[in-house]
Enzyme design. Structure first.
Site, mmCIF file in Angstrom:
data_model
loop_
_atom_site.group_PDB
_atom_site.id
_atom_site.type_symbol
_atom_site.label_atom_id
_atom_site.label_comp_id
_atom_site.label_asym_id
_atom_site.label_seq_id
_atom_site.Cartn_x
_atom_site.Cartn_y
_atom_site.Cartn_z
ATOM 1 C CG ASP A 85 -1.877 1.154 1.268
ATOM 2 O OD1 ASP A 85 -1.659 2.142 0.541
ATOM 3 O OD2 ASP A 85 -2.862 1.092 2.039
ATOM 4 C CD GLU A 178 -1.103 1.244 9.500
ATOM 5 O OE1 GLU A 178 -2.141 1.442 10.189
ATOM 6 O OE2 GLU A 178 -0.944 0.243 8.805
ATOM 7 C CD GLU A 187 -7.329 -4.846 12.987
ATOM 8 O OE1 GLU A 187 -7.332 -5.901 12.365
ATOM 9 O OE2 GLU A 187 -6.424 -3.975 12.864
ATOM 10 C CG HIS A 327 -4.359 -1.699 3.653
ATOM 11 N ND1 HIS A 327 -3.571 -0.594 3.946
ATOM 12 C CD2 HIS A 327 -4.673 -2.249 4.849
ATOM 13 C CE1 HIS A 327 -3.410 -0.508 5.252
ATOM 14 N NE2 HIS A 327 -4.064 -1.492 5.831
#
Length: 387
Positions: A85, A178, A187, A327
């Site tokens: 990505d 990230e 998440e 992504h």
């Protein structure tokens, strides 16, 4: 995911809500490209495959459901997707290489280091030392990668959860991560970054990135909704509409064609990672979407922007449908109703977002919306679960 391979010019990305703000980053085609490994043949390949199966079996035997999140990041495929990505990876690389004053001679903490790519960028930019924390089995690979690239004296890979490990240093100058998931917050890795910030970051220290924002728009999507949702009404002549109700509750992560967009985009939430508290990731935000043409609306679409405001020049990227694909794609929330809307009419409502109580890495979304238009007069509440 839609891939664009012929970008030879610099990209310019607009950020909401100030349409005049521009984010500039270089295309990956202009610099180093991601290297691809070579394969292994014959008996060696079979032996390697056998060893991998045995190792995977050992991991599975020791993995509980609570560790599934970290185990998912032990697989190489997910890291390959993220590294390839270029919007994501090149932005981080450019931020670090073009703003070395943020990194040079500093102690850096990389939260959720994965393969260690951000740590390697920081080491190459002159960091005094980098602590790369990774909980998944990928930490073992990261150690080998660091050694293979000659940075063992600069990068220390620590295997474990950020909430459980102890750093060999009392404080760090920079935290880089990230952490963003689908819909920005899926998440819930942001909590780990905030934990690290509160425990180790020096006063006046830098968090990279330091700003993130969530946005909302509306789209026409009759063909895809028919294929994914209405499909359950009659499956080989049988009524399976009970599944349709469940399918409607699951947001779809996919790439949206910008030509499908019917309304303007609205800012839902801005987060200042350097100052916010963990609870700020749960919120209720109002929105007002104005139709830009006469059309039907089948879904709302959420996307996020990320920015690094401590740089010489503002840098960052957008995951919106009008920007180069990433992504993360976009998050599509299908509506129970098909809204017939005329140019200038508005959809108003609120969106509530919070971590799931049983599994805080999942997200619960409550959407309240209404349209009082010429052809549609609707007011409804829908619930979604990102799992």
């Amino acid at each position: 995911m839609t891939k664009n391979s012929n970008h030879n010019e610099n990209e310019f990305i607009s950020f909401e809500p100030n349409q005049n703000t521009k984010i500039r980053f270089e295309d990956a085609d202009e610099e180093d490209e991601v290297a691809e490994g070579s394969g292994v043949a014959g008996e060696e390949a079979a032996q390697d495959e056998s060893m991998r199966d045995a190792e995977a079996s050992d991991v599975a035997d020791n993995t509980t459901s609570a560790d599934y999140y970290f185990d998912s990041y032990s697989h190489f495929g997910i890291h390959e997707e993220m590294l390839k990505d270029v919007v994501r990876t090149k932005t981080y690389q450019n931020v670090i290489y073009q703003n070395k004053f943020l990194i040079k001679d500093k102690i850096v903490l990389d939260v959720g280091a994965g393969t260690g790519i951000l740590s390697l960028f920081c080491a190459k930019a002159g960091a005094a030392h980098v602590y790369a924390v990774e909980c998944s089995q990928m930490a073992d690979m990261a150690k080998e990668i660091v050694k293979a690239n000659g940075f063992s004296d600069v990068i220390t890979v620590l295997k474990g959860k950020i909430e459980e490990i102890e750093l060999p240093t009392p404080k760090v100058d920079v935290i880089i991560s990230e952490w963003m998931g689908y819909f920005l917050l899926f998440e819930n890795m942001l909590d780990s970054v905030l934990y690290a910030r509160n425990k180790w970051l020096v006063d006046g220290g830098v968090v990279l990135p330091d700003k993130a924002s969530l946005h909302l728009t509306a789209i026409e999507d009759s063909e895809y909704k028919e294929d994914k949702i209405e499909f359950w009404n009659s499956v080989y002549g049988f009524d399976m509409s009970c599944i349709k109700k469940k399918a409607m509750m699951e947001p779809l992560v996919d790439t949206v064609d910008q030509n499908q967009i019917v309304t303007d985009s609205r800012l839902l939430k801005t987060m200042d990672i350097s100052k916010m508290s963990s609870g700020d990731a749960s919120f209720t935000a109002p929105f007002k979407l104005v139709a830009q043409r006469n059309d039907y609306i089948h879904a709302l679409v959420a996307y996020f922007d990320v920015s690094f405001t401590m740089c010489h020049k503002l840098q960052g990227f957008s995951t919106g449908p009008k920007s180069r694909a990433t992504h993360w794609k976009q998050t599509v929330l299908y509506l129970e109703d098909v809204l017939t809307i005329c140019e200038g009419e508005t959809i108003t409502g609120t969106m509530s977002v919070s971590p799931n109580k049983k599994n805080p890495r999942d997200i619960d979304i409550k959407l309240c919306y209404s349209l009082n238009g010429q052809h549609s007069k609707i007011s409804r509440t829908q619930h979604y679960k990102m799992r």
